[in-house]
Write an enzyme that holds these catalytic residues in place. Structure first.
Site, PDB file in Angstrom:
ATOM      1  N   ASN A  53       0.882  -1.177   0.000  1.00 34.61           N
ATOM      2  CA  ASN A  53       0.000   0.000   0.000  1.00 34.61           C
ATOM      3  C   ASN A  53       0.918   1.225   0.000  1.00 34.61           C
ATOM      4  OD1 ASN A  53      -1.789   2.070   0.453  1.00 34.61           O
ATOM      5  ND2 ASN A  53      -2.266   1.492   2.564  1.00 34.61           N
ATOM      6  N   LYS A 102       0.153   4.208  -0.258  1.00 33.34           N
ATOM      7  CA  LYS A 102      -0.498   5.400   0.300  1.00 33.34           C
ATOM      8  C   LYS A 102      -0.256   6.599  -0.625  1.00 33.34           C
ATOM      9  CE  LYS A 102       0.192   3.489   4.867  1.00 33.34           C
ATOM     10  NZ  LYS A 102      -0.119   3.670   6.262  1.00 33.34           N
ATOM     11  N   HIS A 118      -9.638   1.134   4.522  1.00 37.32           N
ATOM     12  CA  HIS A 118      -8.381   1.349   5.253  1.00 37.32           C
ATOM     13  C   HIS A 118      -8.660   2.290   6.424  1.00 37.32           C
ATOM     14  CE1 HIS A 118      -4.310   2.635   6.232  1.00 37.32           C
ATOM     15  NE2 HIS A 118      -3.908   1.539   5.615  1.00 37.32           N
ATOM     16  N   GLU A 161      -7.149   4.727   7.517  1.00 43.82           N
ATOM     17  CA  GLU A 161      -6.955   6.156   7.219  1.00 43.82           C
ATOM     18  C   GLU A 161      -8.173   6.726   6.489  1.00 43.82           C
ATOM     19  OE1 GLU A 161      -3.104   5.710   5.387  1.00 43.82           O
ATOM     20  OE2 GLU A 161      -2.273   5.153   7.333  1.00 43.82           O
ATOM     21  N   GLU A 206      -5.746  -5.062  10.282  1.00 48.60           N
ATOM     22  CA  GLU A 206      -4.746  -4.020  10.506  1.00 48.60           C
ATOM     23  C   GLU A 206      -5.070  -3.278  11.809  1.00 48.60           C
ATOM     24  OE1 GLU A 206      -2.687  -2.864   6.599  1.00 48.60           O
ATOM     25  OE2 GLU A 206      -4.360  -1.502   6.887  1.00 48.60           O
ATOM     26  N   GLY A 228       2.013   2.196  10.721  1.00 48.11           N
ATOM     27  CA  GLY A 228       2.971   3.297  10.593  1.00 48.11           C
ATOM     28  C   GLY A 228       3.620   3.705  11.906  1.00 48.11           C
ATOM     29  N   SER A 260       2.974  -2.242  10.368  1.00 49.68           N
ATOM     30  CA  SER A 260       4.420  -2.289  10.621  1.00 49.68           C
ATOM     31  C   SER A 260       5.017  -3.667  10.359  1.00 49.68           C
ATOM     32  CB  SER A 260       4.736  -1.819  12.043  1.00 49.68           C
ATOM     33  OG  SER A 260       4.332  -0.462  12.217  1.00 49.68           O
TER      34      SER A 260
END
Ligand code: PEP
Length: 247
Positions: free
Chosen positions: A9, A11, A94, A96, A165, A171, A210
């Site tokens: 991904n 991003k 996701h 985010e 996730e 991250g 991560s």
């Protein structure tokens, strides 16, 4: 037997030059990787991904898709558009998107359904925040997020990919231990079995958060971890490939 999937991904990172170097690096060793490989790139770079990756064993996809077929939805990208650029998969839900764009569980479910109807594989992301984990609510959150998706896709269970996730691991450099991740993956598998015991065994459950060269092997050794959704480490070809080789 589930073929492991390692999906990057990217991003909102990249440039034409940086992407060219990254994809060349990945293609350099992709043939030796046993896992299926994919990269989910920013929408403006789909044409570049199509041109560079066509004919290789690296698939490409997007990071979001509209729940609508077409029409007055400024800024959105439809599944049909993604297909025109050769996408085979798309990330939906996701964390985010859920937190910065207020996407709710129902919208995520509709996006997954739209992707499937169009022939794209949705990579459906679920996962709890640190607060939710500390409250002991991980299973409840994952169940709440996944239930509308499973309702929306009906009998097409085997055609989706699910990425667990944990939000606190994305991250941050903090990874769920293999045992923590496996526990949630087993819970997800059990949910799938309740819907369709046969198709449940075909669904790939990815871990994301991560995942790096130094922890991938232990995570990927778990019975219900069928691959990874890789953020930061997918921007470095050699890290991405080390993870892929850890399968
Ligand atoms: C992600 O954004 O899907 C992700 C897993 O990111 P990272 O690997 O950087 O934690």
């Amino acid at each position: 037997m589930r073929t492991p999937l390692i999906a990057g991904n990217w991003k909102m990172n990249g440039s034409l030059a940086a992407n060219a170097a990254l994809m060349a690096g990945v293609l350099g060793d992709a043939a030796a990787v046993k896992a299926e490989l994919a990269v989910c790139v920013p929408a403006p770079y789909l044409a570049q991904a199509q041109s560079v990756l066509s004919g290789s064993r690296v698939r490409w996809g997007a990071q979001d898709v509209s729940a609508h077929e077409n029409g007055a939805f400024t800024g959105e990208v439809s599944a049909a558009m993604l297909l025109e650029f050769g996408c085979s998969c798309v990330i939906v839900g996701h964390s985010e998107r859920r937190s910065y764009h207020a996407e709710n569980d129902q919208q995520v479910a509709q996006k997954a359904r739209r992707a499937l109807l169009s022939g794209l594989t949705p990579i459906v992301c679920v996962g709890e925040t640190l607060h939710e984990r500390e409250q002991g609510a991980t299973d409840a959150v994952v169940t709440r997020q996944l239930t509308p998706v499973l309702d929306a896709i009906g009998s097409q269970l085997a055609s989706i990919v699910i990425a667990y996730e944990p939000v606190w691991a994305i991250g941050t450099g903090k990874t769920a231990t293999p045992e923590m991740a496996q526990q949630v993956h087993a819970r997800i598998r059990a949910m799938l079995i309740e819907r369709d015991a046969v198709q449940a065994q075909q669904v790939r459950l990815l871990y994301g958060g991560s995942m790096k060269p130094d922890n991938a092997k232990d995570l990927l050794a778990m019975p219900d971890i069928d691959g990874g959704l890789i953020g930061g480490a997918s921007l470095n070809a050699s890290d991405f490939l080390v993870i892929a080789h850890a399968v």
